[in-house]
Design an enzyme around this catalytic site. Structure first.
Site, mmCIF file in Angstrom:
data_model
loop_
_atom_site.group_PDB
_atom_site.id
_atom_site.type_symbol
_atom_site.label_atom_id
_atom_site.label_comp_id
_atom_site.label_asym_id
_atom_site.label_seq_id
_atom_site.Cartn_x
_atom_site.Cartn_y
_atom_site.Cartn_z
ATOM 1 N N TYR A 144 0.832 -1.210 0.000
ATOM 2 C CA TYR A 144 0.000 0.000 0.000
ATOM 3 C C TYR A 144 0.864 1.258 0.000
ATOM 4 C CZ TYR A 144 -3.244 3.557 1.718
ATOM 5 O OH TYR A 144 -3.976 4.702 1.879
ATOM 6 N N LYS A 148 1.019 4.371 -2.902
ATOM 7 C CA LYS A 148 0.791 5.794 -2.632
ATOM 8 C C LYS A 148 2.051 6.623 -2.905
ATOM 9 C CE LYS A 148 -3.532 5.756 -1.535
ATOM 10 N NZ LYS A 148 -4.533 6.440 -2.398
#
Length: 273
Positions: A144, A148
């Protein structure tokens, strides 16, 4: 003329709160979601809706055509839709990495490209919802965090590349926001982490990381109001952090030596006793 804003991922959380806050401020809001039930709920709240499956090229094309037909313009695109894969990086493997990047990075770029002609006409604004997790990498969220971080870098490049064309780019880095992210992240982690994993004995730390976004979270409504204030600025562009930890965590990542930071995070998420 009221500005037109398209917001992805409006079924709940940040997207839904932002759609309502923007409508209250006089924007003409088009809220997107995948499921018919979610679209119906958004319509009941007085929002115009567009069905959108971000990873489906045909759905993206149809959504932009619908927006062009109904509004004829677009002033702001908010790329909010996404999810957070939790668990050890090597348990996720290449397949997990592809799935995370497909939604959080590739789909965002596809929609941005599809909306560019409308934004060029209005000299408008792209808004990409990143995360402090893209600045401060933690164990058990590496996939994750990487997605990002990639979105942040692409946004930085787009901000410079689109400036000569009159289109602005704002990167938003939320801190802990009360959106239900943690419950979904926990489900992702439970699906990924199996008893045969090398990290199974450390599963408590995995679940702690999945729940970390609920550490004194800022409400989605308060976050949305703060973001709309940014959008109202004539020269809205650059990078902004909103929410609990949005300022302090990037500072930690920048100022604390990596060796110390690794120990602190490893201890926090039960990799060290």
């Amino acid at each position: 003329m009221n500005k037109t804003i398209l917001i992805t991922g409006c079924s709940s959380g940040i997207g839904k709160a932002l759609a309502l806050a923007a409508k209250q401020q006089g924007y003409r809001v088009f809220a997107t979601a995948r499921k018919e039930a979610d679209l119906a709920q958004l319509q009941q709240l007085g929002l115009e809706t567009i069905a959108l499956e971000m990873t489906n090229p045909d759905s993206v094309k149809q959504a932009v055509l619908q927006l062009q037909h109904q509004a004829g313009r677009l002033d702001i695109l908010v790329n909010n839709a996404g999810f957070g894969a939790m668990g050890p990086v090597l348990d996720a493997g290449a397949e997990g990495l592809r799935a995370q990047f497909e939604v959080n990075v590739f789909a965002v770029m596809d929609l941005t490209q599809a909306c560019l002609p409308l934004l060029l006409q209005s000299k408008g604004l792209f808004v990409n919802i990143g995360s402090v997790s893209g600045v401060l990498t933690t164990p058990f969220a590496g996939v994750y965090c990487a997605s990002k971080a990639a979105l942040h870098s692409l946004s930085d490049a787009l901000r410079m590349e689109l400036a000569p064309l009159g289109v602005r780019v704002l990167t938003v880095q939320p801190g802990a926001i009360d959106t239900g992210f943690a419950s979904r992240a926990k489900q992702e982690a439970e699906q990924l982490l199996k008893p045969d994993s090398l990290w199974w004995p450390m599963r408590e730390g995995v679940m702690l990381r999945a729940n970390a976004s609920q550490n004194q979270p800022t409400s989605a409504e308060r976050f949305a109001k703060s973001l709309v204030l940014e959008l109202n600025k004539a020269e809205c562009s650059g990078v902004v952090g909103i929410g609990h930890g949005a300022v302090t965590l990037p500072l930690l990542a920048r100022l604390v030596p990596k060796k110390w930071l690794d120990k602190v995070l490893s201890r926090k998420f039960k990799l060290l006793s």
